[in-house]
Design an enzyme around this catalytic site. Structure first.
Site, PDB file in Angstrom:
ATOM      1  N   PRO A 145       0.837  -1.211   0.000  1.00  0.00           N
ATOM      2  CA  PRO A 145       0.000   0.000   0.000  1.00  0.00           C
ATOM      3  C   PRO A 145       0.868   1.255   0.000  1.00  0.00           C
ATOM      4  CG  PRO A 145      -0.503  -1.445   1.877  1.00  0.00           C
ATOM      5  CD  PRO A 145       0.724  -1.976   1.232  1.00  0.00           C
ATOM      6  N   GLU A 146       0.668   2.106  -0.993  1.00  0.00           N
ATOM      7  CA  GLU A 146       1.386   3.375  -1.064  1.00  0.00           C
ATOM      8  C   GLU A 146       0.440   4.498  -0.647  1.00  0.00           C
ATOM      9  OE1 GLU A 146       4.477   3.547  -1.585  1.00  0.00           O
ATOM     10  OE2 GLU A 146       5.068   1.758  -2.683  1.00  0.00           O
TER      11      GLU A 146
END
Ligand code: ZN
Length: 273
Positions: free
Chosen positions: A2-3
């Site tokens: 997850p960015e």
């Protein structure tokens, strides 16, 4: 992983379901995340309610009402949050639940367990994991002038420079590759050798890349949830990341792949200098 766009999308997805609701209980099935979940998390949360939620870097911060404290959540490499009024019995990798009095549950799933759930009674901005973070790329303090000033006399390659969370938060590997392509800057360039005008272009490219990803957030999150589709999330929008050997969308030359700090870097030797 997850960015920033996925974390922002997650925050937007859970906020309505968790704010201003009495917390009934906290169920912890496995404390051993990146840092152990505090043993008294249950008493910290019980009968309180979250009055606000925001993102700082890749942390989701939930503030309890009446300044009772805050909770910090990090999704690590594979963490996911879901909010629902009718979740099934937890299965493996579903490590904790926050249960609300209205029957809704916030549930955390994390196969690789690099995520975090922590608490603080102080201003979360002063928390040890937060206080040294650089500015938000979508906030006011981030622009070409800032990057230019920070980079003087630095020999660090520009890609590593913009991925350093002390310089700016939330520019992960995919978005660093994409933004450098958009700005026409070679990822190996020394950050101290790049002009002010190029930094203006780069800061705008970072903002644009992240905003596009957030706007595509629904899709991103859905694909991301479906691990079998990996690494496909947001892929159709990507111009260089994961496209080594394929033609540059601007000039047609085959894109080149190198490794930087053990991360994939893809760029066009013709369009990026
Ligand atoms: Zn090209």
């Amino acid at each position: 992983m997850p960015e920033l766009p996925e974390v922002e999308t997650t925050l937007r997805g859970i906020s309505n379901g968790i704010l201003h609701k009495k917390i009934k209980s906290f169920d912890c099935r496995d404390r051993s995340l990146r840092w152990p979940i505090p043993k008294n998390m249950s008493s910290f949360l019980k009968n309180e309610n979250f009055e606000s939620a925001y993102r700082r870097g890749k942390y989701i911060i939930l503030n309890l009402a009446n300044k009772k404290g805050s909770v910090l959540i990090h999704l690590g490499m594979s963490g996911k949050l879901r909010i629902s009024p009718n979740l099934k019995q937890p299965v493996k990798h579903e490590h904790w639940d926050i249960n609300f009095a209205d029957g809704w549950t916030l549930r955390y799933t994390d196969i690789r367990k690099f995520g975090a759930l922590l608490k603080t009674k102080q201003d979360p901005a002063n928390h040890v994991l937060i206080k040294n973070l650089g500015p938000e790329p979508l906030g006011n303090g981030f622009n070409g002038e800032y990057l230019f000033k920070k980079s003087r006399k630095r020999t660090l390659p520009i890609k590593n420079f913009i991925m350093d969370s002390k310089i700016v938060v939330g520019v992960g590997n995919i978005y660093a590759n994409e933004a450098l392509f958009m700005a026409g800057i070679r990822p190996t360039r020394k950050s101290g050798s790049i002009s002010r005008a190029k930094y203006d272009l780069l800061s705008r490219s970072i903002v644009m890349t992240l905003k596009e990803a957030i706007e595509a957030g629904g899709t991103t999150l859905r694909d991301y949830t479906n691990a079998k589709e990996a690494p496909g999330y947001f892929k159709k929008e990507l111009k260089v990341y994961d496209r080594a050997g394929e033609p540059c969308l601007t000039c047609g030359k085959a894109l080149k792949e190198i490794r930087q700090s053990n991360r994939q870097t893809v760029y066009c030797t013709n369009c990026q200098s």
